[in-house]
Design a protein around this motif. Structure first.
Motif, PDB file in Angstrom:
ATOM      1  N   GLU A 208      29.223 -11.212  60.662  1.00 38.26           N
ATOM      2  CA  GLU A 208      30.095 -10.043  60.513  1.00 38.26           C
ATOM      3  C   GLU A 208      31.557 -10.461  60.301  1.00 38.26           C
ATOM      4  N   GLU A 209      31.976 -11.472  61.056  1.00 46.97           N
ATOM      5  CA  GLU A 209      33.375 -11.915  60.888  1.00 46.97           C
ATOM      6  C   GLU A 209      33.598 -12.476  59.486  1.00 46.97           C
ATOM      7  N   ILE A 210      32.614 -13.206  58.980  1.00 43.21           N
ATOM      8  CA  ILE A 210      32.763 -13.757  57.617  1.00 43.21           C
ATOM      9  C   ILE A 210      32.814 -12.610  56.602  1.00 43.21           C
ATOM     10  N   ASP A 211      31.920 -11.626  56.773  1.00 41.18           N
ATOM     11  CA  ASP A 211      31.946 -10.477  55.852  1.00 41.18           C
ATOM     12  C   ASP A 211      33.277  -9.725  55.943  1.00 41.18           C
ATOM     13  N   ASP A 212      33.811  -9.582  57.189  1.00 44.82           N
ATOM     14  CA  ASP A 212      35.101  -8.894  57.325  1.00 44.82           C
ATOM     15  C   ASP A 212      36.212  -9.663  56.616  1.00 44.82           C
ATOM     16  N   ALA A 213      36.160 -10.993  56.732  1.00 47.46           N
ATOM     17  CA  ALA A 213      37.200 -11.799  56.073  1.00 47.46           C
ATOM     18  C   ALA A 213      37.171 -11.557  54.567  1.00 47.46           C
ATOM     19  N   ILE A 214      35.972 -11.303  54.021  1.00 41.68           N
ATOM     20  CA  ILE A 214      35.863 -11.065  52.570  1.00 41.68           C
ATOM     21  C   ILE A 214      36.270  -9.632  52.237  1.00 41.68           C
ATOM     22  N   ARG A 215      35.638  -8.668  52.922  1.00 42.81           N
ATOM     23  CA  ARG A 215      35.830  -7.284  52.465  1.00 42.81           C
ATOM     24  C   ARG A 215      37.172  -6.684  52.835  1.00 42.81           C
ATOM     25  N   MET A 216      37.838  -7.253  53.877  1.00 43.40           N
ATOM     26  CA  MET A 216      39.152  -6.722  54.240  1.00 43.40           C
ATOM     27  C   MET A 216      40.273  -7.404  53.446  1.00 43.40           C
ATOM     28  N   GLY A 217      39.946  -8.467  52.771  1.00 44.34           N
ATOM     29  CA  GLY A 217      41.018  -9.210  52.113  1.00 44.34           C
ATOM     30  C   GLY A 217      40.695  -9.639  50.700  1.00 44.34           C
ATOM     31  N   ASN A 274      19.190 -13.455  62.522  1.00 46.46           N
ATOM     32  CA  ASN A 274      19.405 -12.693  63.760  1.00 46.46           C
ATOM     33  C   ASN A 274      20.776 -12.034  63.761  1.00 46.46           C
ATOM     34  N   GLN A 275      21.761 -12.783  63.321  1.00 45.97           N
ATOM     35  CA  GLN A 275      23.108 -12.180  63.300  1.00 45.97           C
ATOM     36  C   GLN A 275      23.181 -11.066  62.270  1.00 45.97           C
ATOM     37  N   SER A 276      22.507 -11.265  61.162  1.00 46.68           N
ATOM     38  CA  SER A 276      22.532 -10.241  60.121  1.00 46.68           C
ATOM     39  C   SER A 276      21.838  -8.971  60.620  1.00 46.68           C
ATOM     40  N   ASP A 277      20.727  -9.125  61.378  1.00 45.66           N
ATOM     41  CA  ASP A 277      20.045  -7.952  61.955  1.00 45.66           C
ATOM     42  C   ASP A 277      20.986  -7.208  62.895  1.00 45.66           C
ATOM     43  N   ALA A 278      21.692  -7.981  63.730  1.00 42.11           N
ATOM     44  CA  ALA A 278      22.590  -7.335  64.697  1.00 42.11           C
ATOM     45  C   ALA A 278      23.720  -6.612  63.960  1.00 42.11           C
ATOM     46  N   MET A 282      20.844  -1.517  61.703  1.00 42.29           N
ATOM     47  CA  MET A 282      20.772  -0.068  61.970  1.00 42.29           C
ATOM     48  C   MET A 282      20.557   0.730  60.678  1.00 42.29           C
ATOM     49  N   TYR A 283      20.711   0.104  59.536  1.00 42.71           N
ATOM     50  CA  TYR A 283      20.474   0.773  58.243  1.00 42.71           C
ATOM     51  C   TYR A 283      19.202   0.223  57.603  1.00 42.71           C
ATOM     52  N   THR A 284      18.474   1.075  56.876  1.00 43.20           N
ATOM     53  CA  THR A 284      17.395   0.544  56.053  1.00 43.20           C
ATOM     54  C   THR A 284      18.036  -0.103  54.821  1.00 43.20           C
ATOM     55  N   ILE A 285      17.237  -0.907  54.110  1.00 38.62           N
ATOM     56  CA  ILE A 285      17.774  -1.538  52.897  1.00 38.62           C
ATOM     57  C   ILE A 285      18.164  -0.466  51.884  1.00 38.62           C
ATOM     58  N   ARG A 286      17.321   0.588  51.754  1.00 36.46           N
ATOM     59  CA  ARG A 286      17.645   1.645  50.771  1.00 36.46           C
ATOM     60  C   ARG A 286      18.939   2.364  51.162  1.00 36.46           C
ATOM     61  N   GLU A 287      19.166   2.542  52.493  1.00 36.96           N
ATOM     62  CA  GLU A 287      20.428   3.172  52.916  1.00 36.96           C
ATOM     63  C   GLU A 287      21.610   2.270  52.564  1.00 36.96           C
TER      64      GLU A 287
END
Ligand code: NAI
Ligand SMILES: C[N+](C)(C)CC(=O)CC(=O)[O-]
Length: 488
Positions: A208-217, A274-278, A282-287
């Motif tokens: 999540e932190e890596i994704d935030d570093a990408i999508r926030m910047g 596991n981290q990606s699941d966490a 909460m969303y399905t792939i289609r969502e």
């Protein structure tokens, strides 16, 4: 005649290609031995129908016909192009090409491969010249890039034909001039992916932190300016040279671990999964696909508004289709309203009552009147030269309902006109049914002086010709009306 593509392999990417071809009016024949393929493609199509038409202000062509087949030979029958999208295994791809080339010798085959070179794909083929890479990015129905990569066996005509097919379905074909594994996009993404896996494995950051570093910047910057243009700006007024002087030495600093890759084993897979699941379980792939698609639609539309990056590709595709529509119109002045615009009710046009929202009727009128202004010579060049028409008064009547996906036509009747103004009566038609009328008074303005002035002689001559032809028409029912109910 409707054009046909065959999609061999109907998984994530084959489904995306099927959607792009179908929504751009091509027929599609699919072969995939997976008994679930039909259901999966239906799910992709449902999402694609919500997303791709929402990118465009020009109606999509009538959707092509989708058929599923029991053999490769049946799927490819009558197809002018094949998009191979089977799993990334070279022996499987070779087997598929052999069957395709036996069933339909001479057919052009583009491969979705993420990394095999065209010369790898062509090995053992009796007609290597007809096999080429056309590597897309997920979701194929929204992202325009298709990396077209051939070998020295592909004649220029094959590369050109692939390029033209990609353009026809609204893609941006990037011809890769040197054969390399993984082309440009994946070579780059693989480096980023390796770096991310290192950070995860070393416990430096979570998924999540890596994704935030990408999508926030920097991810936001990449989507509209790429890498080099972004860094050029980062060099300040002195540009790229200053940027290089300042950050060049970092190449030798320990900023990256790319010289080496983490071991790919169960432990690494568990850590990531596991981290990606966490993070997103909460969303399905289609969502998640729908969330992604709607974000991309907003982003791409913003780029289109600015005529920049991928938005430029969208705008050009719209313009080509709009030009084809206008070329088919009869715009000679005669005693009939002029058909000026075609629109399709898009997802974002629907309000909480489940039908086309009010502001879109005004938009439909603007599309129609703007097309009329272009017809009489008062288009963007005229505006750039300092004159334009401003609307002074508008009256909309809502007579029927327009629903999601409805195709609308805007017609113009000129009720009266002189050198300084015209009064138009626009009908928004759903087939033969008029769903709204929009009456408007437009004034001809000198934009710099900010006052009403006579139109140029050329514009006035064209406007007068239409007004005279329309003078013989009966006054439209509802023209000149005030808002209905009297005061209590
Ligand atoms: N998933 C991604 O992000 C991207 C994948 N690609 C490439 O697209 C290709 C397909 O990948 P995905 O769609 O992700 O895989 P996928 O696993 O979702 O789909 C592959 C499909 O091929 C089918 N298949 C297997 N053998 C077949 C045969 N003999 N004939 C017809 N169909 C057969 C499978 O049943 C499956 O539905 C690969 O070459 C991949 O490298 C390209 C861009 C992005
Ligand atoms: C992960 N991948 C190598 C299959 C990705 C691609 O090929 C392109 C994409 O959509 O990122």
């Amino acid at each position: 005649m409707t054009r046909k593509a065959a999609i061999i392999g109907g998984g994530v990417i084959g489904g995306g290609w099927a959607a792009r071809f179908l929504l751009n009016g091509w027929d599609v024949g699919v072969f995939d031995p997976d008994p679930e393929a039909e259901r999966k493609i239906a799910a992709v199509m449902a999402n694609a129908r919500l997303a791709l038409p929402a990118l465009s202000d020009v109606p999509m062509p009538v959707e092509g016909t989708l058929t599923f087949h029991g053999t490769i030979g049946e799927a490819v029958e009558g197809a002018e192009y094949v998009q191979e999208s089977v799993s990334e295994r070279i022996e499987l791809k070779h087997k598929v090409y052999a069957q395709l080339q036996q069933a339909h010798p001479g057919v052009l085959i583009g491969s979705s491969t993420s990394g095999f070179k065209a010369s790898d794909l062509q090995k053992g083929s009796p007609a290597p010249e007809n096999i080429i890479v056309a590597h897309p990015f997920n979701p194929v129905y929204l992202l325009p890039l298709s990396e077209v990569s051939g070998s020295d066996k592909n004649p220029p005509a094959v590369v050109e034909k692939t390029v033209q097919i990609m353009k026809d379905i609204g893609m941006f074909p990037l011809v890769i001039r040197h054969e390399i594994d993984a082309f440009i996009g994946n070579r780059f993404l693989e480096a980023v992916w390796r770096e991310a896996l290192w950070m995860l494995k070393d416990g430096i950051a979570t998924t999540e932190e890596i994704d935030d570093a990408i999508r926030m910047g920097f991810g936001l910057r990449w989507g509209q300016m790429g890498l080099f243009e972004t860094y050029r700006i980062a060099g300040g007024e002195a540009g790229m040279r200053h940027f290089m002087a300042q950050f060049g030495p970092a190449l030798k600093w320990p900023w990256t671990k790319l010289m080496d890759v983490p071991e790919f084993n169960e432990e690494l897979v568990d850590l990531v999964a596991n981290q990606s699941d966490a993070q997103s379980g909460m969303y399905t792939i289609r969502e998640l696909e729908r969330i992604r698609d709607q974000n991309l639609v907003g982003f791409l539309r913003a780029l289109k508004e600015r005529n920049w990056g991928a938005g430029k590709v969208l705008r050009e595709h719209d313009e080509r289709r709009a030009a084809a529509f206008h070329a088919g119109l009869d715009t000679t002045p005669k005693a009939a309203p002029l058909v000026m615009a075609q629109m399709q009710v898009l997802p974002g046009w629907i309000d909480y009552n489940g039908h086309m929202t009010e502001s879109r009727y005004y938009f439909a009128n603007s599309e129609t009147v703007d097309a009329f202004l272009r017809l009489i010579g008062a288009g963007m060049d005229y505006v750039a030269a300092g004159h334009s028409y401003y609307s002074a008064e508008t009256h909309i009547r809502h007579l029927g309902e327009a629903k999601l996906g409805d195709r609308l036509t805007g017609t113009v009747q000129i009720i009266s006109a002189d050198e300084k103004r015209f009064r138009s009566f626009v009908r928004i038609m759903k087939g033969e049914v008029c769903v709204a009328t929009v009456e408007q008074l437009c004034l001809h303005v000198d934009m710099k002086a900010g006052k009403t002035v006579p139109a140029s002689a050329e514009v006035w001559a064209k406007l007068r010709a239409v007004a005279e032809a329309h003078a013989t028409l009966p006054m439209p029912d509802g023209a000149g009306r005030a808002v209905g109910q009297g005061r209590a």
